[in-house]
Scaffold this motif. Structure first.
Motif, PDB file in Angstrom:
ATOM      1  N   GLU A  96      31.521  45.335  63.714  1.00  0.00           N
ATOM      2  CA  GLU A  96      31.212  43.899  64.025  1.00  0.00           C
ATOM      3  C   GLU A  96      32.229  43.279  64.712  1.00  0.00           C
ATOM      4  O   GLU A  96      33.393  42.940  64.215  1.00  0.00           O
ATOM      5  CB  GLU A  96      31.080  43.206  62.717  1.00  0.00           C
ATOM      6  N   GLN A  97      32.069  43.346  66.183  1.00  0.00           N
ATOM      7  CA  GLN A  97      33.414  42.955  67.006  1.00  0.00           C
ATOM      8  C   GLN A  97      33.421  41.395  67.120  1.00  0.00           C
ATOM      9  O   GLN A  97      32.724  40.579  67.426  1.00  0.00           O
ATOM     10  CB  GLN A  97      32.961  43.467  68.319  1.00  0.00           C
ATOM     11  N   VAL A  98      34.321  40.702  66.136  1.00  0.00           N
ATOM     12  CA  VAL A  98      34.403  39.263  66.320  1.00  0.00           C
ATOM     13  C   VAL A  98      35.905  38.878  66.675  1.00  0.00           C
ATOM     14  O   VAL A  98      36.795  39.911  66.566  1.00  0.00           O
ATOM     15  CB  VAL A  98      34.098  38.787  64.920  1.00  0.00           C
ATOM     16  N   ASP A  99      36.086  37.878  67.563  1.00  0.00           N
ATOM     17  CA  ASP A  99      37.572  37.540  67.912  1.00  0.00           C
ATOM     18  C   ASP A  99      37.941  36.173  67.332  1.00  0.00           C
ATOM     19  O   ASP A  99      37.129  35.849  66.173  1.00  0.00           O
ATOM     20  CB  ASP A  99      37.437  37.409  69.397  1.00  0.00           C
ATOM     21  N   GLU A 100      39.165  35.859  67.657  1.00  0.00           N
ATOM     22  CA  GLU A 100      39.642  34.586  66.958  1.00  0.00           C
ATOM     23  C   GLU A 100      39.332  33.333  67.445  1.00  0.00           C
ATOM     24  O   GLU A 100      39.682  32.207  67.142  1.00  0.00           O
ATOM     25  CB  GLU A 100      41.086  34.655  67.005  1.00  0.00           C
ATOM     26  N   THR A 101      38.336  33.301  68.302  1.00  0.00           N
ATOM     27  CA  THR A 101      37.969  32.141  68.929  1.00  0.00           C
ATOM     28  C   THR A 101      37.022  31.401  68.078  1.00  0.00           C
ATOM     29  O   THR A 101      36.339  32.128  67.048  1.00  0.00           O
ATOM     30  CB  THR A 101      36.963  32.379  70.237  1.00  0.00           C
ATOM     31  N   PRO A 102      36.754  29.974  68.126  1.00  0.00           N
ATOM     32  CA  PRO A 102      35.791  29.218  67.102  1.00  0.00           C
ATOM     33  C   PRO A 102      34.499  29.888  67.073  1.00  0.00           C
ATOM     34  O   PRO A 102      33.828  30.147  65.928  1.00  0.00           O
ATOM     35  CB  PRO A 102      35.699  28.001  67.872  1.00  0.00           C
ATOM     36  N   ALA A 103      34.002  30.499  68.347  1.00  0.00           N
ATOM     37  CA  ALA A 103      32.684  31.057  68.229  1.00  0.00           C
ATOM     38  C   ALA A 103      32.625  32.568  67.453  1.00  0.00           C
ATOM     39  O   ALA A 103      31.596  32.734  66.539  1.00  0.00           O
ATOM     40  CB  ALA A 103      32.152  31.493  69.505  1.00  0.00           C
ATOM     41  N   GLY A 104      33.680  33.064  67.579  1.00  0.00           N
ATOM     42  CA  GLY A 104      34.072  34.394  66.814  1.00  0.00           C
ATOM     43  C   GLY A 104      34.133  34.151  65.198  1.00  0.00           C
ATOM     44  O   GLY A 104      33.727  34.920  64.343  1.00  0.00           O
TER      45      GLY A 104
ATOM     46  N   VAL B 186      38.229  48.037  58.609  1.00  0.00           N
ATOM     47  CA  VAL B 186      37.147  48.432  57.616  1.00  0.00           C
ATOM     48  C   VAL B 186      35.964  48.776  58.562  1.00  0.00           C
ATOM     49  O   VAL B 186      35.771  48.334  59.664  1.00  0.00           O
ATOM     50  CB  VAL B 186      36.623  47.171  56.743  1.00  0.00           C
ATOM     51  N   TRP B 187      34.907  49.709  57.926  1.00  0.00           N
ATOM     52  CA  TRP B 187      33.775  50.066  58.631  1.00  0.00           C
ATOM     53  C   TRP B 187      32.918  48.877  58.873  1.00  0.00           C
ATOM     54  O   TRP B 187      32.321  48.550  60.187  1.00  0.00           O
ATOM     55  CB  TRP B 187      32.946  51.013  57.696  1.00  0.00           C
ATOM     56  N   LYS B 188      32.661  47.804  57.787  1.00  0.00           N
ATOM     57  CA  LYS B 188      32.018  46.795  58.058  1.00  0.00           C
ATOM     58  C   LYS B 188      32.720  45.538  57.151  1.00  0.00           C
ATOM     59  O   LYS B 188      33.506  46.227  56.467  1.00  0.00           O
ATOM     60  CB  LYS B 188      30.405  46.808  57.946  1.00  0.00           C
ATOM     61  N   LEU B 189      32.438  44.465  57.569  1.00  0.00           N
ATOM     62  CA  LEU B 189      32.892  43.258  56.608  1.00  0.00           C
ATOM     63  C   LEU B 189      32.521  43.395  55.420  1.00  0.00           C
ATOM     64  O   LEU B 189      33.386  43.012  54.342  1.00  0.00           O
ATOM     65  CB  LEU B 189      32.693  41.965  57.244  1.00  0.00           C
ATOM     66  N   SER B 190      31.323  44.003  55.090  1.00  0.00           N
ATOM     67  CA  SER B 190      30.712  43.856  53.731  1.00  0.00           C
ATOM     68  C   SER B 190      31.629  44.872  52.864  1.00  0.00           C
ATOM     69  O   SER B 190      31.396  44.882  51.734  1.00  0.00           O
ATOM     70  CB  SER B 190      29.215  44.368  53.806  1.00  0.00           C
ATOM     71  N   ARG B 191      32.399  45.701  53.593  1.00  0.00           N
ATOM     72  CA  ARG B 191      33.313  46.790  52.632  1.00  0.00           C
ATOM     73  C   ARG B 191      34.415  46.193  52.112  1.00  0.00           C
ATOM     74  O   ARG B 191      34.994  46.478  51.258  1.00  0.00           O
ATOM     75  CB  ARG B 191      33.544  47.916  53.716  1.00  0.00           C
ATOM     76  N   PHE B 192      34.873  45.150  53.003  1.00  0.00           N
ATOM     77  CA  PHE B 192      36.020  44.256  52.507  1.00  0.00           C
ATOM     78  C   PHE B 192      35.620  43.203  51.250  1.00  0.00           C
ATOM     79  O   PHE B 192      36.330  43.159  50.550  1.00  0.00           O
ATOM     80  CB  PHE B 192      36.525  43.332  53.604  1.00  0.00           C
ATOM     81  N   ALA B 193      34.467  42.446  51.589  1.00  0.00           N
ATOM     82  CA  ALA B 193      33.996  41.700  50.419  1.00  0.00           C
ATOM     83  C   ALA B 193      32.376  41.252  50.640  1.00  0.00           C
ATOM     84  O   ALA B 193      32.301  40.972  51.835  1.00  0.00           O
ATOM     85  CB  ALA B 193      35.174  40.307  50.502  1.00  0.00           C
ATOM     86  N   ARG B 194      31.784  40.863  49.612  1.00  0.00           N
ATOM     87  CA  ARG B 194      30.374  40.279  49.901  1.00  0.00           C
ATOM     88  C   ARG B 194      30.436  39.120  48.931  1.00  0.00           C
ATOM     89  O   ARG B 194      29.331  38.751  48.914  1.00  0.00           O
ATOM     90  CB  ARG B 194      29.451  41.659  49.227  1.00  0.00           C
ATOM     91  N   ASN B 195      31.553  38.582  48.625  1.00  0.00           N
ATOM     92  CA  ASN B 195      31.538  37.318  48.087  1.00  0.00           C
ATOM     93  C   ASN B 195      32.371  36.362  48.939  1.00  0.00           C
ATOM     94  O   ASN B 195      33.523  36.589  49.406  1.00  0.00           O
ATOM     95  CB  ASN B 195      32.428  37.231  46.731  1.00  0.00           C
ATOM     96  N   ARG B 196      31.653  35.316  49.517  1.00  0.00           N
ATOM     97  CA  ARG B 196      32.176  34.436  50.833  1.00  0.00           C
ATOM     98  C   ARG B 196      33.455  33.909  50.171  1.00  0.00           C
ATOM     99  O   ARG B 196      34.297  33.851  51.077  1.00  0.00           O
ATOM    100  CB  ARG B 196      31.345  33.423  50.872  1.00  0.00           C
ATOM    101  N   GLU B 197      33.549  33.604  48.834  1.00  0.00           N
ATOM    102  CA  GLU B 197      34.846  32.738  48.319  1.00  0.00           C
ATOM    103  C   GLU B 197      35.814  33.687  48.356  1.00  0.00           C
ATOM    104  O   GLU B 197      36.940  33.240  48.851  1.00  0.00           O
ATOM    105  CB  GLU B 197      34.798  32.081  46.936  1.00  0.00           C
ATOM    106  N   ASP B 198      35.900  34.945  48.085  1.00  0.00           N
ATOM    107  CA  ASP B 198      36.853  36.021  48.112  1.00  0.00           C
ATOM    108  C   ASP B 198      37.322  36.310  49.505  1.00  0.00           C
ATOM    109  O   ASP B 198      38.494  36.588  49.527  1.00  0.00           O
ATOM    110  CB  ASP B 198      36.435  37.259  47.359  1.00  0.00           C
ATOM    111  N   SER B 199      36.341  36.362  50.256  1.00  0.00           N
ATOM    112  CA  SER B 199      36.801  36.858  51.618  1.00  0.00           C
ATOM    113  C   SER B 199      37.579  35.792  52.345  1.00  0.00           C
ATOM    114  O   SER B 199      38.503  35.957  52.852  1.00  0.00           O
ATOM    115  CB  SER B 199      35.243  36.998  52.436  1.00  0.00           C
ATOM    116  N   ILE B 200      37.140  34.303  52.104  1.00  0.00           N
ATOM    117  CA  ILE B 200      38.043  33.433  52.449  1.00  0.00           C
ATOM    118  C   ILE B 200      39.387  33.286  52.064  1.00  0.00           C
ATOM    119  O   ILE B 200      40.230  33.161  52.650  1.00  0.00           O
ATOM    120  CB  ILE B 200      37.228  32.129  52.377  1.00  0.00           C
TER     121      ILE B 200
END
Length: 356
Positions: free
Chosen positions: A109-117, A77-91
């Protein structure tokens, strides 16, 4: 690795900016090529809000990910907001996809699988949801101000009117003005109603004269009822009088409704409109719980028209002195659609009983 691309815009204005579908897909394809990934399929939702998961392409993509055969490994996705803007749906959907062995990657938005990510990803999604809710409130506030000044807030222009563009400072606004091609038909519909004609008779009259709606279609009872119940034809602007809850219209608190009389040229006077409402209420069937409803027509729901295949309905004539079965198309759209004859109720039911 095989990937699918998901692009979304929520409005035409957004599509005109750098968030257009074409711009998103171009960036996603470039990202996939740079990483040596194979693009399996592209999914696009246009004019769809990310605050809901009820998006055709999104649902198709998730359904494909749930198949036993694994078609792809990652969603870009271009940004996470393209996937979902509803936190519940995203989870929920990310968890479902993770169980299917599918991940979601935002190329900006470069995030990884670490706890910080994970923490960063959650913060981004919460901010996106806040932005979306805040934008919705600002939009409603703007529409309320627009309606309060007597401007049309978008949507379908009621038949009988047309849009008149005017400038309000640097902004282009819309007001309603009579459409002389259809205004006479609207006035005639109200006159036929107050003279004692029912919606079915009005429909048959209009279709019998080969008149069409503003969309070029034949008239039906829903068209007529919508017109007869619409206060806009008295020159009154009414906005925010109802909302949809679970797909059903619900009346709003009267204090939230914006109502401006003499806002635009009226097609009918208030007295005619109120008389039509009184007649409609008098003809309206009593609301009864479905389990308590019984039909006086023995063959109701069992008969179909031999000419057009539509259902046959029970109907009365001559002040309910005679009863018939009639084609649904004939009743609602007139003999121009189906000219099947009425069938006497008693004779047809007697014939059916003899055959059983």
């Amino acid at each position: 690795m095989r990937v699918v691309l998901y692009a979304r815009v929520s409005s035409e204005k957004q599509a005109e900016k750098d968030l257009s579908i074409a711009a998103q897909l171009k960036a996603l394809r470039k990202y996939a090529v740079e990483h040596g990934w194979e693009v399996y399929k592209e999914f696009v939702d246009e004019a769809e809000s990310a605050r809901s998961a009820n998006r055709p392409a999104f649902k198709e993509m998730v359904a494909l990910a749930k198949q036993k055969h694994k078609f792809f490994d990652t969603i870009l996705v271009w940004k996470l907001s393209r996937f979902a803007r509803n936190r519940e749906d995203s989870i929920i959907y990310k968890s479902l996809l993770r169980k299917c062995g599918v991940s979601v990657i935002s190329i900006n938005e470069q995030v990884d699988e670490t706890p910080a990510g994970k923490l960063l990803e959650g913060m981004i999604e919460v901010i996106d949801e806040f932005y979306s809710i805040n934008l919705a409130q600002d939009t409603i506030r703007g529409m309320k101000e627009n309606a309060g000044r007597g401007y049309h807030n978008g949507g379908t222009i009621p038949i009988g009117y047309k849009a008149k563009k005017i400038m309000d400072g640097p902004n282009e606004k819309t007001r309603l003005e009579p459409d002389e091609a259809f205004a006479p038909i609207i006035r005639r519909i109200f006159q036929m109603c107050v003279s004692g004609m029912g919606a079915k008779e009005i429909v048959m009259t209009l279709n019998g004269e080969d008149l069409r709606t503003s969309k070029g279609k034949r008239w039906n009872k829903n068209n007529v009822y919508y017109i007869l119940k619409n206060e806009v034809y008295t020159g009154t602007l009414v906005w925010n009088h109802q909302s949809k809850s679970q797909g059903r219209p619900r009346a709003k608190d009267p204090r939230e409704v914006i109502r401006i009389e003499n806002n635009h040229p009226a097609l009918i006077d208030r007295e005619t409109f109120e008389k039509a409402q009184t007649l409609l209420r008098a003809r309206s069937p009593e609301i009864i719980h479905p389990r308590a409803v019984h039909s006086d027509y023995l063959l109701s729901g069992l008969l179909y028209c031999g000419k057009c295949g539509s259902r046959m309905l029970g109907c009365a004539a001559k002040s309910s002195r005679f009863f018939y079965y009639a084609c649904q198309n004939y009743c609602k759209r007139g003999k121009g659609v189906c000219d099947a004859r009425l069938i006497n109720k008693d004779r047809l039911e007697a014939f059916g009983i003899e055959r059983v």
